[in-house]
Structure formats: structure tokens, C-alpha cells
Design an enzyme around this catalytic site. Sequence first.
Site, short mmCIF file in Angstrom:
data_model
loop_
_atom_site.label_atom_id
_atom_site.label_comp_id
_atom_site.label_asym_id
_atom_site.label_seq_id
_atom_site.Cartn_x
_atom_site.Cartn_y
_atom_site.Cartn_z
N LYS A 192 42.13 105.37 -57.40
CA LYS A 192 41.00 106.28 -58.29
C LYS A 192 39.79 105.13 -58.67
CE LYS A 192 41.24 109.10 -61.52
NZ LYS A 192 42.83 110.52 -62.31
N LYS A 213 40.10 109.06 -54.83
CA LYS A 213 39.19 109.92 -55.46
C LYS A 213 38.14 109.08 -56.01
CE LYS A 213 40.14 112.32 -59.17
NZ LYS A 213 41.51 112.36 -60.52
C1 PBG Z 1 43.32 113.34 -65.17
C2 PBG Z 1 42.66 113.43 -63.75
C3 PBG Z 1 40.80 113.30 -63.86
C4 PBG Z 1 41.18 114.77 -62.99
C5 PBG Z 1 41.60 114.73 -62.04
N1 PBG Z 1 42.85 114.05 -63.39
C6 PBG Z 1 40.52 113.08 -64.68
C7 PBG Z 1 40.34 111.92 -65.39
O1 PBG Z 1 41.00 110.64 -64.98
O2 PBG Z 1 39.17 111.32 -66.17
C8 PBG Z 1 39.42 114.76 -61.71
C9 PBG Z 1 39.44 115.69 -61.11
C10 PBG Z 1 37.62 115.95 -61.13
O3 PBG Z 1 36.99 115.55 -62.05
O4 PBG Z 1 37.75 117.16 -60.21
N2 PBG Z 1 43.66 111.60 -64.83
#
Ligand code: PBG
Length: 332
Positions: free
Chosen positions: A202, A255
Site C-alpha cells: 500500500k 493499492k
Molecule cells: C485506511 C485506509 C485508507 C484507504 C483505505 N483504508 C486511507 C489511508 O490509508 O490514508 C484509502 C481508500 C481510498 O482512497 O479509496 N488505512
Amino acid sequence: MDAATETELSFARTRRLRQRPALRRLVQETRLDPANLIKPLFVVPGRDRREAIASLPGQFHLSPDQAAVEARRLVGLGVGAVLLFGLPAGKDALGQSGLDPRGPVPEAVRQIRARSPETVVITDVCLCEYTDHGHCGVLDEAGRVDNDRTLSQLARMAEVHAEAGAEIVAPSDMMDGRVGAIRRHLDRGGYTDTAIMSYAAKHASAFYGPFREAAGSAPAFGDRRSYQMDPANGREAMREVMLDAAEGADLILIKPALPALDLIGEARRLVHLPIAAYQVSGEAAMIEAAAQRGWLSRQDAILESLVAIQRAGAQLIVTYFADEVAGWLGAR
Ligand code: PBG
């Protein structure tokens, strides 16, 4: 045969198979199926709430009862699963509200399981929606995210979700060792059948902006670069994938999606686990904004982006467009 004829005979014409829709359909390599799409839902406390989210056009804050209504609608469309994010009534430094069995997510899980038993329920496991500082972990005295103290919170949150009936928990925090910690904790609690979909690679991405507004989870200070990955590092991303697989992840998630197509493909070759990708809020927002200006065709852009993500190697796709796409595919 003279040289000219020979060239003609061996002349490859890729256009032969593109001449009409039936032929194109016959040779199409990648086909979207609603069964492989996962729809994120944002759950808030209360009853009868269905409020539009300003930063995510077409998405809603739903109370648990309305999440169940929505889950039933999605099953009817053939959408594969829902992924629940929670907006708790209160926040503190440790994210304790995330461990509350009466919190919006466990409540929604129970209501969905009761009223839409076909629905596959996945829950987000992360502290950022529940901490007052908005970071994905517990902080130490110096204000740094304390990896190991965060693990027990995450493991307990996963257990609360499993107890409510979640079939899959999805840790998105990017702490080291959390897949193993969650697996051991779930197993000890008797939840050996609860699967883990790990956000393995991620990125610390600029594309999460609209989500953080929707989930109220923007960090109050600093950024997430000490735990989320540098988008520049593909080899390190594969190390994350291997570690999570070794710790017992059942599904691997990459992601964001379009900015990481290479990682999706590589992860698929690296481990023989289902690979998911998350078309994040900023990716959706780019399409929405451009479509609003008439700069591109919204439906075509959505379908093309999802096909590209699948072609790269994502068997499952988390997308805010899941229900719309299911509708379009069904209407064909
Ligand atoms: C939480 C999380 C996030 C997203 C999914 N889970 C935000 C982040 O990491 O700041 C982002 C999903 C999206 O942008 O659609 N950790």
C-alpha cells in the site's frame, strides 16, 4: 512463388479478428464479472441514515440498518462482496472505539449477516478511523507510530469483527507483523475460518484524499510515510507481499490500482494467492471530475480502467463503481 506473393501469404493481419462485435467478443481475453467486484461502504452510528458523501459522489454514509439494505441490493446485482469502513461516535489516542462490539462496523456486520446472508462481508482493520490523531497506529511518547503496541489493538479489532460475523478481515494499516499477529489471535479465539485480506503493498499515495474526507481519517500531523510504502519501490513491494503471504494472508491486496499495475502483475506471479487491487477514491475522483467537464466518457473510462486492472493480474477489484458496473454488465 515470387517474393511479393510470399510476403502476402505470410502477412499477419491482427485486424481479422476485430471485424465485428461477435468476433471481438470471441477473442476477448479479459472480461469483468460483478462477482469479482467489492464495494466499499462507510458505516456511521445510528438508524435510518443515508447521507451523501461530498468528497465521493454517489457514495453514502450509512447507518448499520441501511448498510444491510444496501448489501441486499448489491447481492441482487451480483456484486461479490462489501468492504466496511467505520466512522465511530468517539475517538481517542488508542482507537479504543474500534474495539467496541457495539460500534458501527460490528453492528453493520451483524445486520448484514442477518438480513442479507448471501453477502460476503469484509471489514477494514485499521486504527486511523478511530484515533483522534488520525494515524493508523498507536503513538509512543515521541509521537511516532509504535508498531508493536499497535499489533494487539489490530488483532483485537479483527476478533471483534470476526465475532460479529465478518468472513474476511482486511488490515490496511501497514504495520510490520500484523498479519501474523491477527492470524494467531483469531486462531486462539477459535476464528480459524476467518480469512485475512492483507493490504500488502500500500503506497503512501496522494490518491486517498477523498476517502480521508469521507472517513474522517486524515492524520492530524505529519504523513503516513513511516508505515505506508514509497511508490518508487517495486522490489520492496514484493517483499511486503512475500512477508504477508508467509504470515498467513489468504488474499493479497495492492493499492492504489492504476498507479501500480506493474506491482499487481508481479504480485500475481510471485504468490499463488488471490490478488486484489483497490481502485481508490482519488482514481475514482479523477474519472468523475473529467467526466463532469465532458472531457471523457464516464462509463467507458470506468470500464477501461477496471479491465486494465484485471488484465494486469487483479482477480478481485475493490471499486466504488462496483454496483454501477454490475448494472451495466447485466444490461448487456
Ligand atoms: C485506511 C485506509 C485508507 C484507504 C483505505 N483504508 C486511507 C489511508 O490509508 O490514508 C484509502 C481508500 C481510498 O482512497 O479509496 N488505512
